[in-house]
Design an enzyme around this catalytic site. Structure first.
Site, short mmCIF file in Angstrom:
data_model
loop_
_atom_site.label_atom_id
_atom_site.label_comp_id
_atom_site.label_asym_id
_atom_site.label_seq_id
_atom_site.Cartn_x
_atom_site.Cartn_y
_atom_site.Cartn_z
N SER A 41 4.46 80.49 25.24
CA SER A 41 3.30 79.60 25.15
C SER A 41 3.57 78.20 25.69
O SER A 41 2.64 77.45 25.95
CB SER A 41 2.82 79.50 23.70
OG SER A 41 3.88 79.08 22.87
N ASP A 343 -0.15 71.25 17.51
CA ASP A 343 -0.34 72.08 16.32
C ASP A 343 1.04 72.20 15.67
O ASP A 343 1.90 71.35 15.88
CB ASP A 343 -0.96 73.44 16.71
CG ASP A 343 -0.15 74.18 17.77
OD1 ASP A 343 1.02 73.83 17.99
OD2 ASP A 343 -0.70 75.12 18.37
N HIS A 346 3.50 73.57 18.97
CA HIS A 346 3.38 73.12 20.37
C HIS A 346 3.17 71.61 20.43
O HIS A 346 2.74 71.01 19.46
CB HIS A 346 2.20 73.84 21.04
CG HIS A 346 2.28 75.33 20.93
ND1 HIS A 346 1.55 76.04 20.02
CD2 HIS A 346 3.06 76.22 21.59
CE1 HIS A 346 1.86 77.33 20.13
NE2 HIS A 346 2.78 77.47 21.06
#
Ligand SMILES: *[C@@H]1O[C@H](CO)[C@@H](O)[C@H](O)[C@H]1NC(C)=O
Ligand SMILES: *[C@@H]1O[C@H](CO)[C@@H](O)[C@H](O)[C@H]1NC(C)=O
Length: 385
Positions: A41, A343, A346
């Protein structure tokens, strides 16, 4: 008046021609024409939101609010490190493989990075009963996609040499999830440490394979300091004050774990450099580029400290594993650019921008990247849905 005798003239011309030949032969100072990316990600620009069996968080608002003004599948409020690298190289944002090719091909690059991906195969975690509910699209699967694509990239595979020698291969960050899942499921440090050499081996094999396909410049990012991440700080909260670094508030033993991974990664890279002297294997020190934020957040404009997430479900780090960013009950800060953490796991666009800047302008690329084409990109970048 000095007249050059013909032998002198001849030598001069010879010298100039020799010089020109020399510079042509040794010219690595070309623009990169494409980026190929593998990872998780941290680099996914829209693959996971296209997998129908998983409602990816990054398909929900407020993901994407800052720059794209809508969720694009990036796990941040805005652009990622890979986006800033593309901008700096004057290339379009790297389109996600699963988005299909919009212009008929992926000649300017393609991104195989998939959120939640591990370096080791899914079976490794299944055998150990470490659930990964997100994806089985590990590094090995992504390399398979790359091989599937070769016939459409190059007329006569594996004759992709001409394209690949002018391409930047971003191999990672990958491996972070191999540790995130077991750590956040409270498996023991001793057990997870035994995964590290296997993860490094998987990354090394990927680099080796890509070089054999013709890759000449590879960027290999380190693991981030996991002990500074809101999810780790929340799930592995400790009652022992000495577990925390008094300067940063990060969990020291977890950062030491990241350092251990990074040390083995550097050793593996040295081994591969010796084996492939014609390839440039660049270490991207995400770890130390990010540690700057935790040591002196104010210096980078992160004036609320560096550990509390902008988007999350409350608690001391604004992180709650049952109320995630993008879901009912979570809140989002007004100014993400004053936060490091987007978050629970990340980073914000602002943090990614600082990291990319620290890579490209030094000192966190090793060796530094050589191309005359930095910062030639316009500000009008196409991006992909
Ligand atoms: C991963 O593969 C296993 C075994 O084939 C399957 O049960 C599981 O649903 C898959 N997980 C995802 C997220 O696709
Ligand atoms: C997370 O939210 C739930 C539901 O509001 C609450 O019961 C729990 O204590 C929270 N956990 C943390 C770590 O704040």
């Amino acid at each position: 008046m000095v007249s050059l005798s013909s032998p002198t003239m001849f030598s001069l011309i010879h010298f100039i021609m020799g010089f020109l030949t020399f510079s042509t032969v040794h010219s690595v100072l070309e623009c990169y024409t494409s980026i190929f990316s593998f990872g998780d990600s941290l680099a996914d620009t829209g693959n996971s939101i296209r997998e129908s069996n998983w409602a990816s968080d990054a398909g929900k608002f407020p993901y994407g609010e800052t720059y794209f003004h809508r969720p694009t599948g990036r796990f941040s409020d805005g652009r990622l490190i890979i986006d800033f690298i593309a901008e700096e190289l004057g290339l379009p944002y790297v389109p996600p493989y699963l988005g299909g090719s919009s212009d008929g091909d992926f000649r300017q690059g393609v991104n195989f990075a998939f959120a939640g991906a591990t370096a080791l195969d899914a079976a490794f975690f299944q055998e150990r009963r470490i659930p990964n509910e997100y994806t089985n699209n590990s590094l090995g699967i992504q390399l398979g996609w790359f091989e599937d694509l070769l016939p459409s990239l190059c007329s006569n595979p594996p004759g992709c040499g001409d394209i690949f020698k002018k391409s930047l291969f971003l191999v990672g960050e990958i491996g972070g999830n191999d540790y995130n899942y077991p750590f956040l499921q409270r498996r023991s440090l001793e057990e997870i440490q035994t995964f590290v050499p296997l993860v490094i081996n998987a990354i090394g094999s990927a680099i080796d394979m890509l070089i054999k396909y013709g890759a000449r410049t590879l960027v290999v990012p380190s693991n981030l300091p996991i002990g500074c991440s809101a999810e780790y700080l929340t799930v592995l909260e400790s009652q022992k004050k000495e577990d925390y670094d008094p300067l940063t508030g990060c969990l020291t033993y977890l950062n030491k774990f990241s350092e251990y991974h990074n040390r083995l990664l550097l050793q593996e890279m040295d081994r591969l450099r010796a084996q492939h002297p014609h390839a440039t294997i660049i270490y991207a020190d995400y770890y130390n580029a990010a540690m700057r934020f935790y040591r002196s957040p104010d210096h980078f404009g992160f004036n609320g400290g560096a550990l509390r997430a902008c988007c999350g479900g409350g608690g001391p780090y604004n992180c709650n594993m049952t109320i995630k960013c993008g879901y009912r009950g979570a809140t989002v800060c007004d100014n993400p650019s004053s936060y490091v953490a987007w978050d629970g796991i990340h980073l914000t666009e602002a943090a990614y921008r600082w990291i990319a800047d620290g890579l490209i302008r030094g000192p966190f690329f090793s060796p530094s990247i050589t191309t005359p084409c930095l910062s030639l990109g316009s500000h009008d970048h196409p991006y992909y849905e």
